[in-house]
Design a protein around this motif. Sequence first.
Motif, PDB file in Angstrom:
ATOM      1  N   ILE A   2      61.034 -21.509 -56.468  1.00  0.00           N
ATOM      2  CA  ILE A   2      61.438 -20.101 -56.339  1.00  0.00           C
ATOM      3  C   ILE A   2      60.172 -19.262 -56.164  1.00  0.00           C
ATOM      4  O   ILE A   2      59.150 -19.519 -56.791  1.00  0.00           O
ATOM      5  CB  ILE A   2      62.174 -19.622 -57.613  1.00  0.00           C
TER       6      ILE A   2
ATOM      7  N   GLU B 232      62.625 -24.529 -63.238  1.00  0.00           N
ATOM      8  CA  GLU B 232      62.222 -23.880 -61.998  1.00  0.00           C
ATOM      9  C   GLU B 232      60.699 -23.861 -61.905  1.00  0.00           C
ATOM     10  O   GLU B 232      60.002 -23.769 -62.909  1.00  0.00           O
ATOM     11  CB  GLU B 232      62.728 -22.433 -61.965  1.00  0.00           C
TER      12      GLU B 232
ATOM     13  N   ASN C 228      56.622 -29.044 -56.762  1.00  0.00           N
ATOM     14  CA  ASN C 228      57.659 -28.401 -57.575  1.00  0.00           C
ATOM     15  C   ASN C 228      58.254 -29.364 -58.575  1.00  0.00           C
ATOM     16  O   ASN C 228      58.361 -30.567 -58.324  1.00  0.00           O
ATOM     17  CB  ASN C 228      58.780 -27.864 -56.675  1.00  0.00           C
TER      18      ASN C 228
ATOM     19  N   ALA D 243      65.193 -29.989 -57.578  1.00  0.00           N
ATOM     20  CA  ALA D 243      66.230 -29.039 -57.981  1.00  0.00           C
ATOM     21  C   ALA D 243      67.607 -29.692 -58.091  1.00  0.00           C
ATOM     22  O   ALA D 243      68.341 -29.467 -59.053  1.00  0.00           O
ATOM     23  CB  ALA D 243      66.275 -27.880 -56.987  1.00  0.00           C
TER      24      ALA D 243
ATOM     25  N   GLY E 195      69.973 -21.634 -57.743  1.00  0.00           N
ATOM     26  CA  GLY E 195      69.778 -23.017 -58.169  1.00  0.00           C
ATOM     27  C   GLY E 195      71.026 -23.620 -58.768  1.00  0.00           C
ATOM     28  O   GLY E 195      71.992 -23.901 -58.073  1.00  0.00           O
TER      29      GLY E 195
ATOM     30  N   SER F 151      67.733 -15.880 -61.111  1.00  0.00           N
ATOM     31  CA  SER F 151      67.266 -16.959 -60.237  1.00  0.00           C
ATOM     32  C   SER F 151      68.172 -18.181 -60.279  1.00  0.00           C
ATOM     33  O   SER F 151      68.171 -18.992 -59.347  1.00  0.00           O
ATOM     34  CB  SER F 151      65.838 -17.360 -60.606  1.00  0.00           C
ATOM     35  N   TYR F 152      68.968 -18.340 -61.353  1.00  0.00           N
ATOM     36  CA  TYR F 152      69.876 -19.484 -61.454  1.00  0.00           C
ATOM     37  C   TYR F 152      70.907 -19.485 -60.335  1.00  0.00           C
ATOM     38  O   TYR F 152      71.437 -20.538 -59.974  1.00  0.00           O
ATOM     39  CB  TYR F 152      70.586 -19.491 -62.808  1.00  0.00           C
TER      40      TYR F 152
ATOM     41  N   SER G  43      64.634 -18.356 -52.491  1.00  0.00           N
ATOM     42  CA  SER G  43      64.802 -19.800 -52.629  1.00  0.00           C
ATOM     43  C   SER G  43      63.998 -20.510 -51.543  1.00  0.00           C
ATOM     44  O   SER G  43      64.042 -20.124 -50.376  1.00  0.00           O
ATOM     45  CB  SER G  43      66.284 -20.165 -52.493  1.00  0.00           C
TER      46      SER G  43
ATOM     47  N   LYS H 259      63.745 -26.425 -59.194  1.00  0.00           N
ATOM     48  CA  LYS H 259      63.914 -25.512 -58.069  1.00  0.00           C
ATOM     49  C   LYS H 259      62.641 -24.739 -57.770  1.00  0.00           C
ATOM     50  O   LYS H 259      62.013 -24.194 -58.670  1.00  0.00           O
ATOM     51  CB  LYS H 259      65.041 -24.527 -58.399  1.00  0.00           C
TER      52      LYS H 259
END
Length: 332
Positions: A329, A303, A324, A156, A123, A119-120, A44, A327
Amino acid sequence: MKTKQIVLASRPKGTPTAANFRIETITLSEIKNGEVLLQPNYFSVDPYMRGRMNDTKSYAEPFQIDKPINGGITATVLESKSDNFKSGDIVVGMLPWQEQSVVSEKGLQKIDSKIAPESYYLGILGMTGLTAYFGLMHICKPKKDETVVVSGAAGAVGVVVGQIAKIQGCRVIGIAGSDEKVVLLKNKFGFDEAINYKTTKDLKKDIAKVCPNGVDIYYDNVGGEISDAVIANINFNARIALCGQISLYNSTEIPVGPRIQPMLLTRSVLMQGFIVGNFSAHFPEGMKHLSEWVKDGKLKFTETIGNGFDNLPTALIGLFKGENTGKMIIKA
């Protein structure tokens, strides 16, 4: 066993540069009882990390010179001397920027990547989602038909705040930094209106135009001139959640802006700064709602995923250029 790590080489003055970081090779210690060997999967990258690069007192300890940066990471357990984790488990925790690491089991949480993408958990089902939830629901306490303005809306936290506000029956306006982000906020995330602050000639007037009944709730992720323009349109008994001030993080001098206290006073406005840890006792409540909304398709997430451990510093610097959407990543 040798591995690479990214350390803070020097403290930045203004916007960080690549020179403030250093990649070096180290030898990992042997695994002791109660420890695990981890292989990171997703890193992150967050705006708050900029504050930790300064040697100043804050809610989080500053990063130390010649020590690794650390942040939210999901990882696979390669080897374990812990009763709570076994080889193959996927975990999330605050971990060092290393290609592999030996760490204590304390602070690690097992995750189920069958429920949502791994990956969630960095986030929308992690600190990002909880920050959005508590800032809006516990501080701002939205009511049906109120007008909510979100700055940094395509970031994000911002995309989650706007969607939760829509679930509560509010009218939602987002402020973002490109036409592409404006379109995304309206078409994918259901914002009623969105403004590109970089192309507007008069942000205060444009906010007034899309908020004819004024602003009841302002979720502030950026501060600076954007917040000045929003607060000029604030209603009586409005609520402001002070979540981030990214426009000011790289300032080398304290900028002078409008004095907002008279407006907050005369309009009986509540402004409250917070960090997500303030609400740790309520995390189960937040996770319950977020998980249900994601499962029901009421909450969508986006993301910006980069690749490669060595690109972590570039990704962090990119946050302050608005590179970005959602989020940020890095996939290891």
